[in-house]
Scaffold this active site. Structure first.
Site, PDB file in Angstrom:
ATOM      1  N   HIS A 172      58.769 -66.421 -18.639  1.00  0.00           N
ATOM      2  CA  HIS A 172      57.708 -67.290 -19.149  1.00  0.00           C
ATOM      3  C   HIS A 172      57.584 -67.218 -20.671  1.00  0.00           C
ATOM      4  CE1 HIS A 172      55.213 -63.548 -18.797  1.00  0.00           C
ATOM      5  NE2 HIS A 172      54.661 -64.040 -19.891  1.00  0.00           N
ATOM      6  N   ASP A 202      60.613 -63.559 -12.847  1.00  0.00           N
ATOM      7  CA  ASP A 202      60.116 -63.662 -14.227  1.00  0.00           C
ATOM      8  C   ASP A 202      60.910 -62.773 -15.183  1.00  0.00           C
ATOM      9  OD1 ASP A 202      58.531 -64.722 -16.193  1.00  0.00           O
ATOM     10  OD2 ASP A 202      56.876 -63.312 -15.894  1.00  0.00           O
ATOM     11  N   SER A 281      53.961 -59.577 -23.400  1.00  0.00           N
ATOM     12  CA  SER A 281      54.855 -59.972 -22.307  1.00  0.00           C
ATOM     13  C   SER A 281      56.307 -59.773 -22.710  1.00  0.00           C
ATOM     14  CB  SER A 281      54.608 -61.431 -21.924  1.00  0.00           C
ATOM     15  OG  SER A 281      53.334 -61.590 -21.358  1.00  0.00           O
TER      16      SER A 281
END
Length: 438
Positions: A172, A202, A281
């Protein structure tokens, strides 16, 4: 008969101390002593005259008293003036320096770090060169000039996987990017290209053409033996602030979250209370030895900021995915080849399982004969097969189905038990690989 004696003494000082008079005031002094000198005729006659000194002529107290009584008056005035000038100079220096009176004469000792603090500092210094900053650029076209330009649409973190220039991050972080830039710890920036990605888990792998001496791979650990309460460290770039360290503990294990891209569940996720904010992230989650145990991927927060509930994909899962992406550019994962209804819709029907909405004829389920949901000629809804188990393992929702398929391989034959109307049937299905994604 006792007789008092007069003893004449000369005092000469080459370098007089502060208690003694200056050289100019030295003179011959005559001391009258009370110490009697015994004679053969009398040895017990008391002295007829008391002396100025209480003891023998050369003892220090007597000398001090004597000198004080014979000092020059001008010497006292000079000493008083010297003391006054010294006091004024000291007061003036403190006033000009503007130093607090309590701390003017206090020496602060050098700060010493505790053992655990030194370990944390060392861990950060050794692993920071492995963490990178990723900028996601999107192409935009000016409405008036029709010129195409790139604007940053997001950023995140990543880490160096090997000396070959492979960078691991979350999918993402790079989703929707027209170009990607990777900034290393020494602030050198390189254009990056996508090697491959796995939307379901992911995970994404990038590649940069950077000199090998600038790339420091992060140590890879193991996540199978982690324990709740174990200390962990997260390094990343939250809100664009490069190389930020946060600490915490493992709050839980074997959690399950859904992929932001496909909604497919990610199992065995690590839960931690280390602060993970937007921009973290893709960054590494480390154990106390500085080894990678997970990729920071998501947080649970209604406000969007860290609330003490963060999630990391375990390194054991990441390891297999990265190896496939580097070798083949994709992840080969088995599928049934169906589309199923949301879990809430099935619950409203009062049944437990996965309702098949579509089963393409060229897919594994379609070839095996699973029936999709459809409408008859009158528009009435005819429910398709409801999957209740796979290989004897009960299926109550979509997460259960995905969890079972993750344990299978391409080409495996599985027995799918379905509820068709009022009858239960067992249908063998041969799993096929997931179609390539652009």
């Amino acid at each position: 008969m006792a007789a008092s004696s007069l003893i004449s003494t000369n005092f000469l000082f080459s370098s007089p101390p502060p208690l003694f008079p200056p050289r100019s005031s030295i003179r011959k002094l005559t001391i009258v002593s009370l110490h009697k000198i015994p004679t053969p005729s009398s040895s017990h006659v008391k002295p007829h005259k008391r002396s100025l000194l209480p003891c023998r002529p050369f003892c220090p107290p007597c000398l001090n008293k004597l000198l004080l009584t014979t000092k020059n008056p001008f010497s006292f005035a000079f000493d008083s003036l010297l003391i006054l000038c010294t006091s004024l100079a000291l007061a003036l220096s403190l006033l000009v320096a503007d130093v607090d009176s309590a701390s003017a004469f206090v020496v602060t000792p050098q700060r010493k770090l505790q053992t655990d603090e030194l370990a944390t500092v060392r861990l950060f210094q050794e692993n920071t060169p492995s963490v990178v900053y990723i900028t996601n650029l999107a192409a935009r076209q000016d409405a008036f000039t029709l010129d195409v330009f790139e604007v940053p649409q997001g950023s995140g973190s990543g880490f160096v996987w090997d000396k070959g220039g492979n960078i691991v991050t979350n999918y993402h972080v790079i989703r929707g990017a027209s170009d990607l830039r990777v900034t290393l710890a020494d602030q050198s920036t390189f254009d990056a290209k996508v090697v491959g990605f796995d939307q379901d888990k992911d995970v994404a792998v990038l590649h940069v053409d950077a000199p090998k001496d600038k790339l420091r791979p992060i140590p890879i650990g193991v996540s199978a033996d982690l324990l709740v309460g174990q200390k962990v460290f997260a390094i990343g770039n939250p809100f664009g602030l490069d190389h930020t360290l946060t600490t915490g503990v493992i709050s839980g294990l074997r959690r399950e979250i859904s992929s932001a891209a496909t909604g497919r569940p990610i199992q065995d996720v690590i839960q931690t209370d280390a602060a993970i904010n937007p921009g973290n992230s893709g960054g590494p989650l480390l154990d106390s030895a500085g080894s990678l145990i997970g990729i920071n991927t998501a947080i649970y927060s209604p406000s969007g900021a860290s609330s003490g509930v963060g999630f990391s994909i375990p390194v054991d899962t990441v390891n297999g995915i990265v190896d496939q992406l580097v070798k083949f550019g994709k992840v080969t994962r088995p599928i049934l080849g169906i589309k199923f209804a949301p879990d809430q819709s099935v619950e409203q029907l009062g049944v437990s399982g996965v309702l098949v909405l579509d089963a393409p004829a060229n897919g594994p389920a379609g070839k095996a004969g699973l029936l999709p949901t459809k409408r008859d000629s009158y528009g009435r809804l005819i429910l398709g097969d409801i999957i209740t188990s796979v290989n004897g393992k009960k299926v109550t929702n979509g997460s259960d189905l995905y969890r079972i398929l993750d344990q299978c391989h391409v080409g495996d034959k599985v027995i799918v038990e379905v509820l068709r109307g009022d009858q239960k049937e067992k249908i063998p299905v041969v799993l096929e690989p997931k179609a390539d994604e652009s």
